[in-house]
Design an enzyme around this catalytic site. Structure first.
Site: not given
Length: 582
Positions: A319, A277, A195
């Site tokens: 995600d 992701n 992230e």
């Protein structure tokens, strides 16, 4: 990618504690896995991650007599999520805790033998709580990773630091929460931080010294390296083909973090790592499949080369990740791997070559794809299920919002499933939830969150979110399920005693009949269980243990679901059980 090393006096350290101790954990012992029932030497209760024990003293008839033998509190104010799986060896339990702590406990009494508390910088930025999932044992060392992206090797007897190495820069968003994997005499680790626009990779080190052996990026276009005896990097081939599935420049900050760690199968000689992701979440910024994100990569342990890959969610826009464990097993005379992906589909893949054998839903509602094409291995997308492009919205600041199921927290997340070679079933901790999700403009900034999306998690049913499901990998059928009001966030273990053990956020450790799903026993641990149980035998007594302590991603990211379970209390302890006398 250059890896910075902390230069320590390794030789002096090795000449100290290691020189005076008897021989410790060996490769042969680790490879024996659950055949050796007197210890638990690896995360997954064996390199393959099956989490199956051949022990039968605790079984469907005797489990009602299971009672606490001892409990140990991690203490202090540092509670939060406790996702650790303990290890058992030489009369000791080695168990990690939140905030990068590790304890050695007397396995018979629970008495603390030593504690190591890693000093963390104040400005660390972990994505999903301050958890740690466990350690690795090798020789006379216990090795674990820290939130600020370091590896620490401690002497098993004293807790003294033998070596310490930096994985990467925590200020750039790197962290590490997974238990390392030992395979063919090497220490294999991944990285967390998808992230934050980091670049995922798998690394191999000498477990005795921490010296790098090879590094393999999991984003297409980045160079892999092997390392000489002085630690100098030698190019070892680019991963994939630059810009083939990552047009433009976003591959340079492409994510694909290998944050759960890996499994290894001696029958194939391959290590299997799931990748996270692609970054950012806004898929309209990065056309293409974006290899090797949201995939399983099979890596030759000796060379660090990717032998095959299978991408569960090409061009991931939700995600959904792909990091869940790849558990190898035998079926119809061949070696396969099972994977319950966050995207809601269960995959059965040839462990030798990556060819898809079967794929089917293991959750009730999936909106992003209708099915998986068994010939091509690709999903049949439902195009209206993808969140919209912000540049095509009325304001240019927010794309079209869609309702998507599963939510990004997944049909299954970090909580490991179990496989029983006796019942030939997988036992999967599943969750039924969805999300409102939309895309937003985003640009990369070192160390800053790199999402380009907003979301709200929503429950799909009034009566349950979690469901432990027994799944037949051959037919794709759900044989039985046990519903749970709160999401399931802890792992599963199964035994030859026809039992399935798992924990719930409501605080219970439960035992079910592996054949029918009938609940046979439960115990309230005092806080939510978000960790996987283990079992072993000492002398003539079988034990079961689990770590208790509510936390993890759900209360941090769970939206409406987090509010639904906000009554749950934090904690930090390990519980050990055995059968009471007749």
């Amino acid at each position: 990618m250059k890896t910075h090393l902390i230069k320590l006096s390794v030789l002096a350290a090795l000449a100290g504690p290691l020189a005076v101790h008897a021989a410790g954990v060996t490769d042969a012992m680790i490879e024996a896995g659950t055949k050796s029932t007197g210890d638990v030497l690896t995360w997954g209760m064996g390199q393959q991650g099956q989490r199956f024990s051949p022990l039968t003293q605790i079984n469907t008839k005797t489990v009602r007599r299971l009672t606490p033998a001892w409990s140990f509190s991690f203490g202090g104010e540092k509670q939060r999520g406790q996702e650790s799986q303990p290890l058992i060896y030489n009369g000791r339990m080695f168990v990690t805790a939140s905030y990068s702590r590790i304890y050695a406990l007397d396995v018979k009494t629970g008495a603390k033998l030593w504690k190591y508390e890693h000093r963390l910088p104040e400005n660390i930025m972990p994505c999903c709580d301050v958890i740690n999932r466990g350690a690795a044992l090798y020789d006379n060392l216990v090795i674990f990773a820290t939130l600020d992206a370091q590896l620490v090797a401690l002497d098993q007897e004293t807790g003294e630091v033998v070596w310490k190495e930096k994985i990467d820069d925590y200020a750039a968003g790197y962290s590490n929460t997974a238990a390392p994997l030992i395979a063919k005499g090497l220490l294999l680790t991944g990285v967390s931080g998808g992230e934050f626009g980091i670049v995922g990779r798998v690394e191999a080190r000498n477990p005795r010294t921490g010296q790098l052996v090879w590094s393999r990026p999991t984003v297409e276009g980045h160079m892999g390296y092997k390392y000489d005896k002085d630690g100098n990097p030698i190019p070892n081939g680019v991963s994939g083909t630059t810009n083939k599935t990552w047009p433009g420049e976003l591959w340079k900050t492409g994510g694909a973090a290998t944050w759960l760690g890996g499994t290894y199968d001696p029958k194939t000689g391959l290590a299997y790592f799931g990748t996270g992701n692609p970054a950012p979440w806004n898929s309209h910024l990065r056309p293409g499949d974006n290899l090797y994100s949201s995939s399983t990569v099979a890596i030759d342990v000796e060379t660090g080369q990717i032998k095959w890959h299978y991408q569960t969610t090409p061009h991931d826009g939700w995600d959904f990740d792909g990091v869940n464990e790849f558990v190898t097993f035998d079926m119809d005379g061949k070696r396969y791997g099972g994977k319950a992906d966050r995207n809601g589909f269960f995959y059965v893949i040839d462990a030798n070559n990556g060819k898809l054998q079967n794929a089917f839903p293991f959750v009730k509602k999936i909106t992003w794809a209708s099915s998986i094409d068994l010939k091509t291995g690709r999903p049949n997308y439902i195009e209206e299920g993808r969140p919209g492009d912000p540049t095509k919205g009325e304001t240019g600041k927010k794309g079209k919002s869609v309702f998507s199921a599963p939510s990004f927290l997944g049909g299954k997340n970090q909580m490991p499933m179990a496989y029983s070679p006796k019942s030939k079933l997988f036992y999967v901790p599943a969750n039924e939830w969805g999300m409102e999700i939309w895309n937003e403009p985003i640009s990369y900034k070192k160390g800053a969150a790199y999402l380009g999306a907003g979301f709200t998690i929503k429950a799909l049913n009034e009566d349950y979110i979690g469901a432990l499901r027994a799944i037949d990998p051959k037919s794709g059928k759900i044989v039985w399920e046990a519903k749970n009001n709160a999401p399931l966030w802890g792992g599963v273990m199964t035994t030859a005693g026809d039992l399935v053990f798992y924990g719930t956020p409501e605080g219970y450790l439960k035992a079910l009949d592996a054949k029918t799903g009938k609940e046979l026993w439960k115990f309230q641990t005092g806080s939510g269980v978000v960790a996987p149980p283990i079992t072993w035998q000492d002398g003539d007594t079988q034990y079961v243990a689990v770590v208790s302590g509510w936390g993890g991603a759900v209360p941090l990211w769970g939206g409406d679901v987090a509010r639904r379970v906000n009554f749950l209390e934090q904690g930090g302890s390990v519980w050990v059980f055995k059968l009471s006398s007749l």
